[in-house]
Design a protein around this motif. Structure first.
Motif, PDB file in Angstrom:
ATOM      1  N   PRO A   9      29.964  -8.864 -13.698  1.00  0.00           N
ATOM      2  CA  PRO A   9      29.201  -9.538 -14.757  1.00  0.00           C
ATOM      3  C   PRO A   9      28.024  -8.670 -15.211  1.00  0.00           C
ATOM      4  CG  PRO A   9      29.572 -11.004 -12.889  1.00  0.00           C
ATOM      5  CD  PRO A   9      29.984  -9.637 -12.446  1.00  0.00           C
ATOM      6  N   ALA A  10      27.780  -8.673 -16.504  1.00  0.00           N
ATOM      7  CA  ALA A  10      26.651  -7.927 -17.062  1.00  0.00           C
ATOM      8  C   ALA A  10      25.526  -8.838 -17.529  1.00  0.00           C
ATOM      9  CB  ALA A  10      27.135  -7.066 -18.232  1.00  0.00           C
ATOM     10  N   VAL A  11      25.848 -10.087 -17.895  1.00  0.00           N
ATOM     11  CA  VAL A  11      24.821 -10.952 -18.479  1.00  0.00           C
ATOM     12  C   VAL A  11      24.711 -12.307 -17.778  1.00  0.00           C
ATOM     13  CG1 VAL A  11      24.916  -9.835 -20.740  1.00  0.00           C
ATOM     14  CG2 VAL A  11      26.410 -11.789 -20.279  1.00  0.00           C
ATOM     15  N   ALA A  12      25.335 -12.457 -16.610  1.00  0.00           N
ATOM     16  CA  ALA A  12      25.144 -13.689 -15.830  1.00  0.00           C
ATOM     17  C   ALA A  12      23.678 -13.795 -15.434  1.00  0.00           C
ATOM     18  CB  ALA A  12      26.028 -13.664 -14.585  1.00  0.00           C
ATOM     19  N   GLY A  13      23.129 -14.988 -15.568  1.00  0.00           N
ATOM     20  CA  GLY A  13      21.710 -15.180 -15.312  1.00  0.00           C
ATOM     21  C   GLY A  13      20.843 -14.950 -16.524  1.00  0.00           C
ATOM     22  N   HIS A  14      21.430 -14.463 -17.601  1.00  0.00           N
ATOM     23  CA  HIS A  14      20.707 -14.239 -18.856  1.00  0.00           C
ATOM     24  C   HIS A  14      21.301 -15.101 -19.971  1.00  0.00           C
ATOM     25  CE1 HIS A  14      18.511 -10.872 -17.092  1.00  0.00           C
ATOM     26  NE2 HIS A  14      19.666 -10.448 -16.593  1.00  0.00           N
ATOM     27  N   PHE A  15      22.584 -14.935 -20.232  1.00  0.00           N
ATOM     28  CA  PHE A  15      23.240 -15.707 -21.283  1.00  0.00           C
ATOM     29  C   PHE A  15      23.787 -17.036 -20.747  1.00  0.00           C
ATOM     30  CE2 PHE A  15      22.798 -11.811 -23.433  1.00  0.00           C
ATOM     31  CZ  PHE A  15      23.075 -11.990 -24.776  1.00  0.00           C
ATOM     32  N   TYR A  16      24.018 -17.096 -19.443  1.00  0.00           N
ATOM     33  CA  TYR A  16      24.562 -18.301 -18.818  1.00  0.00           C
ATOM     34  C   TYR A  16      24.184 -18.258 -17.338  1.00  0.00           C
ATOM     35  CZ  TYR A  16      28.219 -15.055 -17.339  1.00  0.00           C
ATOM     36  OH  TYR A  16      28.896 -13.992 -16.797  1.00  0.00           O
ATOM     37  N   PRO A  17      24.279 -19.392 -16.621  1.00  0.00           N
ATOM     38  CA  PRO A  17      23.842 -19.427 -15.221  1.00  0.00           C
ATOM     39  C   PRO A  17      24.594 -18.445 -14.333  1.00  0.00           C
ATOM     40  CG  PRO A  17      24.072 -21.652 -16.065  1.00  0.00           C
ATOM     41  CD  PRO A  17      24.661 -20.745 -17.111  1.00  0.00           C
ATOM     42  N   ALA A  18      23.864 -17.889 -13.355  1.00  0.00           N
ATOM     43  CA  ALA A  18      24.439 -16.887 -12.469  1.00  0.00           C
ATOM     44  C   ALA A  18      25.156 -17.497 -11.275  1.00  0.00           C
ATOM     45  CB  ALA A  18      23.356 -15.938 -11.973  1.00  0.00           C
ATOM     46  N   GLY A  19      24.882 -18.758 -10.967  1.00  0.00           N
ATOM     47  CA  GLY A  19      25.516 -19.402  -9.823  1.00  0.00           C
ATOM     48  C   GLY A  19      26.703 -20.241 -10.242  1.00  0.00           C
ATOM     49  N   PRO A  20      27.740 -20.343  -9.393  1.00  0.00           N
ATOM     50  CA  PRO A  20      28.933 -21.095  -9.784  1.00  0.00           C
ATOM     51  C   PRO A  20      28.668 -22.573 -10.042  1.00  0.00           C
ATOM     52  CG  PRO A  20      29.063 -20.389  -7.484  1.00  0.00           C
ATOM     53  CD  PRO A  20      27.895 -19.685  -8.081  1.00  0.00           C
ATOM     54  N   ARG A  21      27.897 -23.223  -9.190  1.00  0.00           N
ATOM     55  CA  ARG A  21      27.670 -24.656  -9.391  1.00  0.00           C
ATOM     56  C   ARG A  21      26.838 -24.945 -10.631  1.00  0.00           C
ATOM     57  NH1 ARG A  21      26.912 -27.051  -3.188  1.00  0.00           N
ATOM     58  NH2 ARG A  21      29.046 -26.565  -2.501  1.00  0.00           N
ATOM     59  N   PRO A  22      25.708 -24.234 -10.847  1.00  0.00           N
ATOM     60  CA  PRO A  22      24.975 -24.460 -12.104  1.00  0.00           C
ATOM     61  C   PRO A  22      25.820 -24.161 -13.342  1.00  0.00           C
ATOM     62  CG  PRO A  22      23.598 -23.301 -10.538  1.00  0.00           C
ATOM     63  CD  PRO A  22      24.972 -23.331  -9.951  1.00  0.00           C
ATOM     64  N   LEU A  23      26.667 -23.130 -13.257  1.00  0.00           N
ATOM     65  CA  LEU A  23      27.530 -22.800 -14.397  1.00  0.00           C
ATOM     66  C   LEU A  23      28.562 -23.896 -14.624  1.00  0.00           C
ATOM     67  CD1 LEU A  23      28.484 -20.951 -16.628  1.00  0.00           C
ATOM     68  CD2 LEU A  23      29.705 -19.581 -14.923  1.00  0.00           C
ATOM     69  N   GLU A  24      29.157 -24.400 -13.558  1.00  0.00           N
ATOM     70  CA  GLU A  24      30.129 -25.485 -13.702  1.00  0.00           C
ATOM     71  C   GLU A  24      29.479 -26.724 -14.322  1.00  0.00           C
ATOM     72  OE1 GLU A  24      31.473 -25.916  -9.718  1.00  0.00           O
ATOM     73  OE2 GLU A  24      33.028 -24.364  -9.888  1.00  0.00           O
ATOM     74  N   ARG A  25      28.256 -27.041 -13.879  1.00  0.00           N
ATOM     75  CA  ARG A  25      27.555 -28.198 -14.444  1.00  0.00           C
ATOM     76  C   ARG A  25      27.269 -27.993 -15.924  1.00  0.00           C
ATOM     77  NH1 ARG A  25      24.735 -28.152  -9.397  1.00  0.00           N
ATOM     78  NH2 ARG A  25      23.014 -26.987 -10.354  1.00  0.00           N
ATOM     79  N   GLU A  26      26.859 -26.766 -16.284  1.00  0.00           N
ATOM     80  CA  GLU A  26      26.557 -26.513 -17.687  1.00  0.00           C
ATOM     81  C   GLU A  26      27.810 -26.599 -18.547  1.00  0.00           C
ATOM     82  OE1 GLU A  26      23.844 -23.779 -20.569  1.00  0.00           O
ATOM     83  OE2 GLU A  26      23.686 -23.618 -18.389  1.00  0.00           O
ATOM     84  N   LEU A  27      28.900 -26.032 -18.084  1.00  0.00           N
ATOM     85  CA  LEU A  27      30.147 -26.092 -18.839  1.00  0.00           C
ATOM     86  C   LEU A  27      30.632 -27.535 -18.998  1.00  0.00           C
ATOM     87  CD1 LEU A  27      31.955 -23.032 -17.252  1.00  0.00           C
ATOM     88  CD2 LEU A  27      31.308 -23.242 -19.660  1.00  0.00           C
ATOM     89  N   GLN A  95      34.984 -10.161 -13.358  1.00  0.00           N
ATOM     90  CA  GLN A  95      34.324 -11.092 -12.451  1.00  0.00           C
ATOM     91  C   GLN A  95      33.336 -11.963 -13.224  1.00  0.00           C
ATOM     92  OE1 GLN A  95      34.796 -11.109  -8.915  1.00  0.00           O
ATOM     93  NE2 GLN A  95      33.631 -13.026  -8.958  1.00  0.00           N
ATOM     94  N   THR A  96      33.328 -13.264 -12.942  1.00  0.00           N
ATOM     95  CA  THR A  96      32.281 -14.170 -13.416  1.00  0.00           C
ATOM     96  C   THR A  96      31.808 -14.974 -12.206  1.00  0.00           C
ATOM     97  OG1 THR A  96      33.421 -16.262 -13.894  1.00  0.00           O
ATOM     98  CG2 THR A  96      33.708 -14.463 -15.493  1.00  0.00           C
ATOM     99  N   PRO A  97      30.741 -15.753 -12.337  1.00  0.00           N
ATOM    100  CA  PRO A  97      30.326 -16.597 -11.205  1.00  0.00           C
ATOM    101  C   PRO A  97      31.396 -17.585 -10.762  1.00  0.00           C
ATOM    102  CG  PRO A  97      28.538 -16.393 -12.783  1.00  0.00           C
ATOM    103  CD  PRO A  97      29.739 -15.768 -13.434  1.00  0.00           C
ATOM    104  N   LEU A  98      32.393 -17.857 -11.619  1.00  0.00           N
ATOM    105  CA  LEU A  98      33.460 -18.794 -11.266  1.00  0.00           C
ATOM    106  C   LEU A  98      34.634 -18.105 -10.586  1.00  0.00           C
ATOM    107  CD1 LEU A  98      33.528 -21.037 -14.472  1.00  0.00           C
ATOM    108  CD2 LEU A  98      32.200 -21.331 -12.360  1.00  0.00           C
ATOM    109  N   GLY A  99      34.554 -16.795 -10.421  1.00  0.00           N
ATOM    110  CA  GLY A  99      35.645 -16.062  -9.774  1.00  0.00           C
ATOM    111  C   GLY A  99      36.189 -14.962 -10.666  1.00  0.00           C
ATOM    112  N   GLN A 100      37.283 -14.361 -10.242  1.00  0.00           N
ATOM    113  CA  GLN A 100      37.878 -13.253 -10.984  1.00  0.00           C
ATOM    114  C   GLN A 100      38.899 -13.757 -11.991  1.00  0.00           C
ATOM    115  OE1 GLN A 100      39.457 -10.391  -8.208  1.00  0.00           O
ATOM    116  NE2 GLN A 100      37.429  -9.553  -7.735  1.00  0.00           N
TER     117      GLN A 100
END
Length: 271
Positions: A9-27, A95-100
């Motif tokens: 990942p190049a922009v995790a934590g900037h454009f979208y959450p870097a952690g899997p659970r926060p990202l899942e909640r946001e999605l 790779q993303t916080p949700l896996g490959q």
């Protein structure tokens, strides 16, 4: 570059959450669950690529409408200008916080063999956010889907149309969706952005890639992903598309409150 390996990942934590659970909640909040019953198979999709706080809701509405295919071609903007003009990514996985997410090797080889315009190049997309921000949406909407990322720096209309025609040959009889990643007007007043953006949107609703290219060029519309959108429209049209639908239009001022310097966002589906 032949590539291989994993694109981190190049922009995790900037454009979208870097952690899997926060990202899942946001999605879960960005992709309306109530639209699930209306999901349909589409040939093409236009989605914005700003930070999720600004454009994620507009993108999510489109992803909620579609039944994604097992492989998704993602056409991104080459914001940095490095690499081939039509750079087909050579990594094995992203790779993303949700896996490959696996890059589809068979589709990659077929695309490279279809037209010399496409070149194997893993450098162009290495830091490209316009590709990366689409991937969590794809993982959320179709777990296990494979991707084929293509970073687009080409600008000549004849090259974009030829690229779309080559891509269309892969859509025929294949379970493939093409996602064009683009924001609309940049850093102008909201009313002016809407006026210009809907000139471009009308061409997309008419499935008119040539018209889109010319109106963006002639009216100086700062739609960063016009080239991916032209390729997507041409591919969908050549593959038999007959309709398109605007799902969402919004702008950054709806979040920031600044209506003098907005970025426009649109999502659209083609079938």
């Amino acid at each position: 570059m032949t590539g291989g390996g994993v694109r981190p990942p190049a922009v995790a934590g900037h454009f979208y959450p870097a952690g899997p659970r926060p990202l899942e909640r946001e999605l879960a909040g960005l992709v309306p669950a109530t639209a699930g019953a209306a999901r349909r198979r589409v040939l093409g999709l236009l989605a914005p690529h700003a930070g999720y706080v600004y454009s994620g809701g507009c993108a999510g509405q489109a992803y909620a409408r579609v039944a994604l295919t097992p492989t998704v071609v993602v056409l991104g903007v080459n914001h940095r200008g490095a690499g081939a003009e039509l750079a087909v990514d050579g990594h094995d996985f992203w790779q993303t916080p949700l896996g490959q997410v696996e890059v589809d090797p068979g589709l990659r080889q077929r695309l490279l063999a279809t037209s010399p315009l496409f070149r194997l190049d893993s450098e162009a997309g290495l830091q490209e956010h316009s590709l990366e921000v689409q991937l969590p949406f794809i993982q959320h909407a179709r777990p296990g889907a494979r991707i084929l990322p293509v970073t687009v720096a080409a600008w000549r209309l004849e090259d974009l149309l030829a690229a779309g025609t080559a891509l269309a040959s892969l859509l025929a009889g294949q379970e493939v969706t093409v996602v064009a990643s683009s924001d609309m007007s940049h850093y102008i007043p909201a009313a002016r952005a809407r006026e210009l953006d809907f000139l471009a949107i009308e061409c997309m609703l008419q499935l008119d890639p040539e018209g889109l290219y010319r109106v963006v060029r002639d009216r100086r519309i700062s739609m960063c992903g016009v080239a991916p959108a032209v390729i997507m429209l041409q591919a969908a049209r050549r593959a038999g598309a007959t309709r398109s639908e605007l799902v969402c239009y919004s702008h950054s001022g709806e979040v920031s409150g600044d209506l003098d310097q907005v970025v426009g966002y649109a999502s659209l589906v083609v079938w």
